[in-house]
Structures are given as structure tokens and as C-alpha cells.
Design a protein around this motif. Sequence first.
Motif, PDB file in Angstrom:
ATOM      1  N   VAL A 116       0.911  -1.317  -0.085  1.00 48.05           N
ATOM      2  CA  VAL A 116       0.054  -0.005   0.023  1.00 48.05           C
ATOM      3  C   VAL A 116       0.881   1.305  -0.086  1.00 48.05           C
ATOM      4  N   THR A 117       0.630   2.014  -0.948  1.00 50.10           N
ATOM      5  CA  THR A 117       1.274   3.342  -1.044  1.00 50.10           C
ATOM      6  C   THR A 117       0.492   4.479  -0.942  1.00 50.10           C
ATOM      7  N   PHE A 118       1.248   5.663  -0.518  1.00 53.39           N
ATOM      8  CA  PHE A 118       0.194   7.125  -0.398  1.00 53.39           C
ATOM      9  C   PHE A 118       1.322   7.962  -1.055  1.00 53.39           C
ATOM     10  N   THR A 119       0.600   9.573  -0.948  1.00 54.69           N
ATOM     11  CA  THR A 119       1.126  10.590  -1.481  1.00 54.69           C
ATOM     12  C   THR A 119       1.284  11.597  -0.561  1.00 54.69           C
ATOM     13  N   PRO A 120       2.246  11.512   0.221  1.00 52.75           N
ATOM     14  CA  PRO A 120       2.572  12.628   0.946  1.00 52.75           C
ATOM     15  C   PRO A 120       3.045  13.910   0.365  1.00 52.75           C
ATOM     16  N   GLY A 121       2.382  15.073   0.830  1.00 55.45           N
ATOM     17  CA  GLY A 121       2.723  16.337   0.085  1.00 55.45           C
ATOM     18  C   GLY A 121       2.022  16.791  -1.133  1.00 55.45           C
ATOM     19  N   ARG A 122       1.059  15.963  -1.322  1.00 57.16           N
ATOM     20  CA  ARG A 122       0.302  16.071  -2.691  1.00 57.16           C
ATOM     21  C   ARG A 122      -0.481  17.349  -2.638  1.00 57.16           C
ATOM     22  N   ASN A 123      -0.906  17.750  -1.526  1.00 61.92           N
ATOM     23  CA  ASN A 123      -1.682  19.260  -1.339  1.00 61.92           C
ATOM     24  C   ASN A 123      -1.054  20.250  -0.847  1.00 61.92           C
ATOM     25  N   ALA A 124       0.194  20.216  -0.238  1.00 63.33           N
ATOM     26  CA  ALA A 124       0.946  21.066   0.526  1.00 63.33           C
ATOM     27  C   ALA A 124       0.799  22.648  -0.101  1.00 63.33           C
ATOM     28  N   GLU A 125       1.010  22.510  -1.537  1.00 60.27           N
ATOM     29  CA  GLU A 125       0.950  24.081  -2.022  1.00 60.27           C
ATOM     30  C   GLU A 125      -0.661  24.487  -1.985  1.00 60.27           C
ATOM     31  N   SER A 126      -1.434  23.610  -1.990  1.00 57.20           N
ATOM     32  CA  SER A 126      -2.806  24.116  -2.144  1.00 57.20           C
ATOM     33  C   SER A 126      -3.206  24.482  -0.770  1.00 57.20           C
ATOM     34  N   THR A 127      -2.842  23.777   0.299  1.00 53.74           N
ATOM     35  CA  THR A 127      -3.219  24.126   1.603  1.00 53.74           C
ATOM     36  C   THR A 127      -2.451  25.153   1.995  1.00 53.74           C
ATOM     37  N   ALA A 128      -1.446  25.674   1.692  1.00 51.64           N
ATOM     38  CA  ALA A 128      -0.735  26.832   2.005  1.00 51.64           C
ATOM     39  C   ALA A 128      -1.434  28.064   1.479  1.00 51.64           C
ATOM     40  N   GLU A 129      -1.814  28.112   0.156  1.00 51.05           N
ATOM     41  CA  GLU A 129      -2.411  29.159  -0.520  1.00 51.05           C
ATOM     42  C   GLU A 129      -3.957  29.149   0.457  1.00 51.05           C
ATOM     43  N   HIS A 130      -4.451  28.246   0.649  1.00 46.41           N
ATOM     44  CA  HIS A 130      -5.775  28.502   1.301  1.00 46.41           C
ATOM     45  C   HIS A 130      -5.592  29.096   2.401  1.00 46.41           C
ATOM     46  N   THR A 131      -4.361  28.828   3.158  1.00 43.28           N
ATOM     47  CA  THR A 131      -4.326  29.127   4.835  1.00 43.28           C
ATOM     48  C   THR A 131      -4.310  30.758   4.322  1.00 43.28           C
ATOM     49  N   LEU A 132      -3.223  31.144   3.364  1.00 38.96           N
ATOM     50  CA  LEU A 132      -3.088  32.601   3.348  1.00 38.96           C
ATOM     51  C   LEU A 132      -4.383  33.043   2.887  1.00 38.96           C
ATOM     52  N   GLY A 133      -5.062  32.539   2.164  1.00 41.16           N
ATOM     53  CA  GLY A 133      -6.630  33.222   1.691  1.00 41.16           C
ATOM     54  C   GLY A 133      -7.430  33.496   2.815  1.00 41.16           C
ATOM     55  N   LEU A 134      -7.581  32.324   3.602  1.00 37.63           N
ATOM     56  CA  LEU A 134      -8.368  32.488   4.817  1.00 37.63           C
ATOM     57  C   LEU A 134      -7.863  33.670   5.767  1.00 37.63           C
ATOM     58  N   MET A 135      -6.578  33.575   5.881  1.00 38.71           N
ATOM     59  CA  MET A 135      -5.760  34.764   6.788  1.00 38.71           C
ATOM     60  C   MET A 135      -6.085  35.957   6.536  1.00 38.71           C
ATOM     61  N   LEU A 136      -6.141  36.372   4.954  1.00 40.41           N
ATOM     62  CA  LEU A 136      -6.520  37.675   4.553  1.00 40.41           C
ATOM     63  C   LEU A 136      -7.803  38.011   4.669  1.00 40.41           C
ATOM     64  N   ALA A 137      -8.782  37.090   4.397  1.00 45.99           N
ATOM     65  CA  ALA A 137     -10.215  37.100   4.209  1.00 45.99           C
ATOM     66  C   ALA A 137     -10.424  37.663   5.464  1.00 45.99           C
ATOM     67  N   ALA A 138     -10.226  36.505   6.825  1.00 43.46           N
ATOM     68  CA  ALA A 138     -10.303  37.159   8.089  1.00 43.46           C
ATOM     69  C   ALA A 138      -9.979  38.710   8.740  1.00 43.46           C
ATOM     70  N   MET A 139      -8.675  38.669   8.404  1.00 44.37           N
ATOM     71  CA  MET A 139      -7.899  39.953   8.607  1.00 44.37           C
ATOM     72  C   MET A 139      -8.635  41.225   8.101  1.00 44.37           C
ATOM     73  N   ARG A 140      -9.116  41.093   6.787  1.00 36.54           N
ATOM     74  CA  ARG A 140      -9.636  42.249   5.866  1.00 36.54           C
ATOM     75  C   ARG A 140     -11.033  42.280   5.990  1.00 36.54           C
ATOM     76  N   ARG A 141     -11.877  41.287   6.435  1.00 38.15           N
ATOM     77  CA  ARG A 141     -13.111  41.162   6.529  1.00 38.15           C
ATOM     78  C   ARG A 141     -13.696  40.999   5.078  1.00 38.15           C
ATOM     79  N   ILE A 142     -13.308  40.443   4.245  1.00 39.04           N
ATOM     80  CA  ILE A 142     -13.727  40.358   2.972  1.00 39.04           C
ATOM     81  C   ILE A 142     -15.025  39.885   2.785  1.00 39.04           C
ATOM     82  N   PRO A 143     -15.419  38.481   3.501  1.00 42.35           N
ATOM     83  CA  PRO A 143     -16.791  37.906   3.256  1.00 42.35           C
ATOM     84  C   PRO A 143     -18.001  38.901   3.729  1.00 42.35           C
ATOM     85  N   GLN A 144     -17.552  39.729   4.915  1.00 40.77           N
ATOM     86  CA  GLN A 144     -18.618  40.515   5.218  1.00 40.77           C
ATOM     87  C   GLN A 144     -18.814  41.699   4.289  1.00 40.77           C
ATOM     88  N   ALA A 145     -17.683  42.138   3.913  1.00 43.31           N
ATOM     89  CA  ALA A 145     -17.881  43.430   2.903  1.00 43.31           C
ATOM     90  C   ALA A 145     -18.498  42.805   1.523  1.00 43.31           C
TER      91      ALA A 145
END
Length: 348
Positions: A116-145
Amino acid sequence: MTEPIPVLAAGDHFVLNRLLVEALHAETDPAAWDVRELELPWPHVPFGRVAEVDEASGTEEQLIEALSGVRVCLTQMAPLTSRVLAACPDLELFAVSRGGPVNANLAAATEQGVAVTFTPGRNAESTAEHTLGLMLAAMRRIPQAHAGTVAGRWDSGLYAYDETGLEIAGSTVGLVGAGAIGRRVAAALVALGATVLVADPYVDPATLPPGARRVELPELLASSSVVSLHARLTDETRGLIGGAELAAMPRGSVLVNCARGGLVDHAALAAALHGGHLFAAGLDVFDVEPLPADHPLRGAPNLVLTPHLAGASRMVARRAARMVAAEAGRWLRGEPPLHHANPPAVTP
């Protein structure tokens, strides 16, 4: 002439069969394989427990039928249970295109001699970018605006000092955990002008991006205007951020979690948002998923929520397909797997 080897592409609506087959043919001679396909219903039908394995899609019956005579299976969500293994004696390689093969019974696979094999790190870039997106959205209140503008309001009151947002540049951001995702987030934050602190007892400080500094968790919490979680969920880290830890963060700070929901006490987080101690929070993961109607976070102010999507991008699906196809190529050439979950099943 050698007969083509039966291989099953058991994809779903994210890691598509088309991607699996294309990657397999790019990795090896297409004539080497007799490709069969099974399409699993995830994510249109939520994954769940199948017999003794978790986070699986489809049924044992479907997989047993599809694996008849098959020696290699490429999948993301198919359930490899003891019953499936017993019914499929020809299977030799079960390549799982996700970071952990929780949908495979590793003990039974080892006993059956299936790698049985697996794929470590397959989504590292995607998750890092989503983290930054959530960070900016929360800090700048983008969804509320956005919601206000769509509803016909012009919320210029968000320009008021007490309501307006925060910047990453010049802020101190604390990262709890510095694996593949945490290090990517750290590098991006340094580039944006943040002071980056990292709390991770297992990380070698020399592996951190230039500009990031390792500290202990209490110092990180007390010093950071933004805290982002990137730790694994273990017995040691479950409930890592509770009421005391949230209270230790500066008033007006922000919490972001794209790691695991169990790291956070969500009732305490809701209280910190309602009480105004935290400016905002951005979450992609929760202690219970999907989020129940009576969950304490529902109705909490200044909260940005996404439904466990941080690892979802078209690039992740393509990368995952390439990684399992590469394992099939190694198997075909008689080479050991690169990322094997049950090494005792692999014979020299």
C-alpha cells in the motif's frame, strides 16, 4: 509478447479516472496495461466508514467485482478491507492518492502481501495558499464586505478604526507546526513582510525559511497578532488551543486553522469571538464535519468558514494522479515503492 497487466483506475469526481489513466500512460508504456475503470461517487456522496476502514467511497462489493484479476489498483478513496483483500488474491499494489491511506487495512494488506502506497505532500501548495486566503479574508473582513455589497449595502463603516482590517506586513504571525505546509506558509509570510514565529518541538531550525524563528508555544501565543495551525492531530495535540491559549493571545488577534479541527476547542473559540477578545478567525476544518446546525461556531461573529477545501485544487488532483502512476511504474520495473505504508508487505 507479454500480456498486458490488469490495472484498475478507481477514481472519483476529484482525482478523475481520466487523470489516473493519462498519468499512467505518461509514466509507462501504455501497452503494458489492461486498464479497467471504476468511478466512485465522492465528493458528491460524502465519504465514510466502510467495514473497518475510514474515509472511503463506494462499497466492498463494487471493489471486489472491479478488482477481479487485477494486480495494481490506483485510487483515492476505494475501501481496501480484509474482505476485499480475501476476495482479490491477484492484487499486489494498492496505490492511494492521498496523504494517508486511512481507507486501507494495512495489517490485512501486509498479511496478504499487498503493498500500500500513499502520496505525502500532494496538497501542500494548495493548503498553504488556502491558509493565506483565509488569513487575508479574516483579517480584512472580505466575506462580510462582499455580503453587504451583494445585499445592496455600502458598508463604508468598515473604514472606522475599530472595524477596519489588519495587514500581514509588519505583523507578527505565529505558525504552530512547520511541516511541508507550515514551511510554505512561513516563506510566503516573510515575503509579505511579516515577522514569523514557529512553534514545533520536532523541527530543525535550520530547515525553516530565512526570516522565520522557532520559539516555544507560550511565547508564540503571547507575541502573535495572527496564529495559524499546521500541526498533526495526535493525543499530544488534541485540544492544543483551548480557552487558556486563546486568552493568552493578544486582544484583537486572529486564529486560522487549515490543519485538523480537533486541535481547537470550538466552544472556547466561539466565546472568544463573541466576547471580542479575538478580532476574527478563519477555519477550514472542524471537530465535527459537516458542521452541525447547533454547533457553537454557527452565529459567531467575524468568522470565515470553508468546508474542508484547503487541499482541493486541480493541480492537487493532477499531482496525486502522477504520484500514484509513478508508484505503478516502480512496481512494473521491479523497484521498491517510494512511499509505502506497510513496508513488511514489500519483498526484495
